[in-house]
Scaffold this motif. Structure first.
Motif, short mmCIF file in Angstrom:
data_model
loop_
_atom_site.label_atom_id
_atom_site.label_comp_id
_atom_site.label_asym_id
_atom_site.label_seq_id
_atom_site.Cartn_x
_atom_site.Cartn_y
_atom_site.Cartn_z
N ASP A 1 1.08 -1.48 0.02
CA ASP A 1 -0.04 -0.76 0.24
C ASP A 1 0.65 1.49 0.24
OD1 ASP A 1 -2.25 1.27 -0.13
OD2 ASP A 1 -3.06 1.15 2.14
N GLY A 2 0.36 2.13 -0.22
CA GLY A 2 0.78 3.39 0.17
C GLY A 2 0.35 4.77 -0.15
N LEU A 3 0.45 5.99 -0.33
CA LEU A 3 0.27 7.32 -0.14
C LEU A 3 -0.35 7.40 -2.32
CD1 LEU A 3 -1.44 9.74 0.71
CD2 LEU A 3 1.12 10.63 0.44
N ALA A 4 -1.34 8.30 -2.37
CA ALA A 4 -1.22 8.64 -4.10
C ALA A 4 -2.36 9.96 -3.88
CB ALA A 4 -2.47 7.61 -4.65
N ARG B 1 5.15 2.61 13.86
CA ARG B 1 4.15 1.56 15.23
C ARG B 1 4.23 0.39 15.76
NH1 ARG B 1 2.44 -0.14 19.23
NH2 ARG B 1 0.66 -0.09 20.02
N SER B 2 5.04 0.00 16.61
CA SER B 2 5.03 -2.06 16.01
C SER B 2 5.27 -2.40 17.99
CB SER B 2 6.44 -1.90 15.56
OG SER B 2 5.78 -4.10 15.35
N ASP B 3 5.27 -4.13 18.10
CA ASP B 3 5.34 -4.76 19.13
C ASP B 3 6.62 -4.43 19.41
OD1 ASP B 3 3.19 -3.57 20.80
OD2 ASP B 3 2.00 -4.41 20.63
N VAL B 4 7.42 -5.05 18.42
CA VAL B 4 8.16 -5.73 17.78
C VAL B 4 9.39 -5.10 16.77
CG1 VAL B 4 7.78 -7.42 18.30
CG2 VAL B 4 7.33 -6.87 15.96
N ASP B 5 10.28 -5.58 16.20
CA ASP B 5 11.82 -4.87 15.15
C ASP B 5 10.57 -4.72 14.41
OD1 ASP B 5 13.68 -3.98 17.76
OD2 ASP B 5 14.60 -5.49 16.65
N LEU B 6 10.26 -4.21 13.40
CA LEU B 6 9.56 -3.99 12.16
C LEU B 6 10.26 -3.55 11.21
CD1 LEU B 6 6.71 -5.00 11.49
CD2 LEU B 6 5.73 -2.37 11.79
N MET B 7 10.08 -4.08 9.88
CA MET B 7 10.14 -3.09 8.39
C MET B 7 9.03 -2.95 7.69
SD MET B 7 12.36 -4.90 5.26
CE MET B 7 12.90 -4.15 3.75
N VAL B 8 9.00 -1.62 7.44
CA VAL B 8 8.11 -1.25 6.27
C VAL B 8 8.45 -0.59 5.19
CG1 VAL B 8 6.50 -0.62 8.76
CG2 VAL B 8 8.20 0.95 7.06
N ASN B 9 7.87 -1.35 3.63
CA ASN B 9 7.74 -0.92 2.63
C ASN B 9 7.40 0.15 1.65
OD1 ASN B 9 10.45 -2.56 2.29
ND2 ASN B 9 8.63 -3.60 2.78
N ARG B 10 7.17 1.32 2.39
CA ARG B 10 6.01 2.62 1.96
C ARG B 10 6.14 3.34 0.47
NH1 ARG B 10 7.58 5.99 5.24
NH2 ARG B 10 6.09 5.42 6.93
N ARG B 11 5.31 3.26 -0.85
CA ARG B 11 5.14 3.77 -1.94
C ARG B 11 4.45 5.04 -1.46
NH1 ARG B 11 8.17 0.86 -6.17
NH2 ARG B 11 7.46 1.78 -6.83
N VAL B 12 4.54 6.42 -2.00
CA VAL B 12 4.57 7.39 -2.22
C VAL B 12 4.23 7.78 -4.39
CG1 VAL B 12 4.27 10.20 -1.64
CG2 VAL B 12 4.93 8.21 -0.46
N LEU B 13 3.27 8.32 -4.72
CA LEU B 13 2.33 8.76 -5.48
C LEU B 13 2.06 10.09 -5.44
CD1 LEU B 13 2.96 7.40 -9.00
CD2 LEU B 13 0.99 6.27 -8.99
N ILE B 14 3.14 10.63 -7.27
CA ILE B 14 2.42 11.68 -6.80
C ILE B 14 1.82 12.62 -8.02
CG2 ILE B 14 2.67 14.12 -5.91
CD1 ILE B 14 5.01 13.86 -3.47
N VAL B 15 0.97 12.91 -8.27
CA VAL B 15 0.23 13.35 -9.86
C VAL B 15 0.05 14.65 -9.40
CG1 VAL B 15 -0.76 12.42 -11.97
CG2 VAL B 15 0.31 11.10 -10.96
N VAL B 16 0.79 15.29 -10.20
CA VAL B 16 0.16 17.20 -10.41
C VAL B 16 -0.47 17.36 -11.69
CG1 VAL B 16 0.83 19.16 -9.54
CG2 VAL B 16 1.29 17.84 -8.74
N GLU B 17 -0.73 18.15 -12.31
CA GLU B 17 -1.50 17.81 -13.87
C GLU B 17 -0.83 18.90 -14.49
OE1 GLU B 17 -1.90 14.86 -15.49
OE2 GLU B 17 -3.31 12.97 -15.10
N GLU B 18 -1.32 19.10 -15.40
CA GLU B 18 -1.01 20.54 -16.98
C GLU B 18 -1.50 21.49 -15.68
OE1 GLU B 18 -1.36 23.06 -20.68
OE2 GLU B 18 -1.84 20.38 -20.48
N ASP B 19 -0.41 22.77 -15.27
CA ASP B 19 -1.38 23.99 -15.07
C ASP B 19 -2.02 23.95 -13.86
OD1 ASP B 19 -0.86 25.75 -17.35
OD2 ASP B 19 -2.44 24.45 -18.95
N ALA B 20 -1.33 22.27 -12.82
CA ALA B 20 -2.02 22.53 -11.40
C ALA B 20 -0.68 22.95 -10.09
CB ALA B 20 -2.49 20.86 -11.44
N GLU B 21 -1.89 22.86 -8.63
CA GLU B 21 -0.65 23.41 -7.89
C GLU B 21 -1.06 22.96 -6.85
OE1 GLU B 21 0.39 28.23 -5.76
OE2 GLU B 21 0.28 27.62 -7.47
N ALA B 22 0.36 22.42 -6.09
CA ALA B 22 0.11 21.68 -4.99
C ALA B 22 1.27 21.64 -3.59
CB ALA B 22 -0.62 20.13 -5.25
N ARG B 23 1.05 21.81 -2.86
CA ARG B 23 2.18 22.30 -1.43
C ARG B 23 2.00 20.58 -0.74
NH1 ARG B 23 0.36 27.12 -1.55
NH2 ARG B 23 -1.36 26.21 -0.08
#
Length: 445
Positions: free
Chosen positions: A152-155, A175-197
């Motif tokens: 999973d991840g953030l879109a 957040r975990s009760d044991v040692d943990l490895m997490v693998n996260r994805r982030v996908l950002i799409v800002v189309e033509e003439d758009a603006e985001a922060r």
């Protein structure tokens, strides 16, 4: 194992795993013999025995109790990632889209990458088209591993012509009760003439070892504008390996700012492709480290088209036995005439045991360009310290004021005034050795 991963993800993400596995099998983890990994031992980072939550077992997170603070007056739209999963209250499915602008201007979508890429909509097709498109071109073992394991991840999707009125703030909670490895994805799409922060904040709640890999892909369309701010406030047992890939089209503007206030081991990689004529990027970074902390920033900005501009400024303050590394490379391709590029890395080592490694590089294949780079490593100015002490300022306070002024140049380049003011406050607290705790937040107790 593959069955468990696929069953808790989307077809779009699952379709990339086999190729990623082949790439990882061929390359393995990057070794320090590779130029861009010479300052961080990746094998050692992945050597401990970490758990991986492949079956998506519920990990309780109460964001109201755990993280209730915010950047004052920033008017952010707040979202959470719990480890490597877009957070849903009480594990219930909720709408993964949110309108951050008026209906007349369109809808900005923020939500689960897994859910948004399997919805069967036009948006799902667009996100699927973009997913792993930038990262796949880079033969990087960490990126391949992340693509193999991420479920999973953030879109974030900003339609054509839409200007986000507020800032999208995403809190990444470990957040975990044991040692943990997490693998996260982030996908950002800002189309033509758009603006985001966007403001992405990394925090570790529990006193366990965490290893977080994050792969971010951002597409900035023609004449679009993206401000991407990243802040890390984890702890000494936390390891962060972040790879960011950004593609800019003609006339686009990118501001990327990464602040490491507290960490264990951090390795950030930034790849920016200025693919369209007249694109501009500004990349800044600030690291404050002490004890045995380690922070490594590696950047590559490639000028593919003419009339593009890039500007980099990275500053480090290292105390105790901390180590820092900066390796920046600007590549100007043939035909990228009228390129303008400036790369600056400045560093303070406050003790004899602190170590800083710096390697700025220019590689130019065009003859009509204006490019410069420079780096410095030094200690606080004795004359300035003496001058302040002569006027009744203690040595400790004088040192803090000089270090704060040194890194302030990076913070001042943040366009968002409330965030800029807040970071000045947090940097001062950090340099004073105080806990990085906001009022109302239980995370650092």
């Amino acid at each position: 194992m593959r069955e468990a991963i696929d069953s808790h993800s989307s077809p779009a993400m699952n379709a990339q795993r086999s190729e990623a596995f082949e790439r990882f099998a061929a390359t393995g983890f990057p070794s320090r013999k590779a130029e861009r990994y010479r300052y961080t031992d990746i094998d050692a980072l992945f050597a401990p025995d970490y758990g991986i939550n492949l079956n998506r077992l519920a990990i309780p997170v109460n964001t109201k109790d755990v993280f209730s603070c915010n950047v004052p007056n920033l008017s952010t739209r707040l979202y959470f990632m719990a480890n490597d999963e877009f957070f849903r209250s009480d594990r219930q499915e909720v709408s993964s889209t949110s309108t951050l602008s008026s209906p007349q201007k369109g809808e900005i979508v923020v939500g689960s990458l897994r859910e948004l890429t399997k919805s069967g909509s036009t948006l799902a097709d667009r996100l699927t088209e973009c997913y792993n498109r930038l990262a796949v071109s880079d033969a990087d073992g960490v990126t391949a591993l992340n693509t193999m394991l991420a479920q999973d991840g953030l879109a974030v999707y900003v339609p054509r012509g839409v200007h986000a009125e507020g800032t999208i703030q995403v809190i990444n909670l470990l957040r975990s009760d044991v040692d943990l490895m997490v693998n996260r994805r982030v996908l950002i799409v800002v189309e033509e003439d758009a603006e985001a922060r966007l403001l992405l904040c990394d925090h570790a709640i529990d006193d366990h070892r965490f290893l977080a890999t994050q792969v971010t892909e951002a597409f900035v369309g023609e004449h679009a504008h993206l401000d991407l701010y990243c802040m890390e406030e984890t702890h000494a047992k936390s390891t962060r390996v972040s790879n960011v890939y950004i593609r800019q089209e003609a006339g686009s503007l990118l501001r990327h700012n990464i602040i490491t206030l507290h960490n264990g081991t951090t390795r950030n990689m930034l790849r920016i492709d200025l693919a369209g004529e007249g694109a501009e990027c500004q990349s800044c970074g600030c690291v404050i480290a002490d004890k045995q902390q380690h922070a490594d920033n590696n950047t590559l900005i490639t000028h593919h088209a003419p009339h593009c501009t890039s500007n980099q400024l990275y500053k480090y303050v290292l105390d105790g036995e901390a180590t820092g590394a900066f390796a920046g490379r600007v590549l100007v391709k043939p035909g990228a005439q009228k390129t303008s590029s400036q790369m600056t890395n400045q560093n303070l080592t406050a003790t004899d045991k602190a170590r800083m490694y710096t390697q700025p590089m220019l590689e130019i294949y065009a003859d009509d360009v204006k490019c410069a780079h420079g780096s410095t490593v030094g200690q606080l100015n004795d004359a300035a310290m003496f001058y302040m002490q002569q006027r009744g300022i203690s040595r400790k306070e004088a040192r803090m004021l000089l270090e704060n002024a040194f890194v302030g140049e990076v913070i001042d380049r943040i366009e968002l005034a409330p965030l800029r003011d807040r970071l000045h406050y947090l940097v001062e607290k950090r340099l004073r050795g105080e806990l990085q705790k906001c009022e109302g937040c239980n995370m650092c107790r």
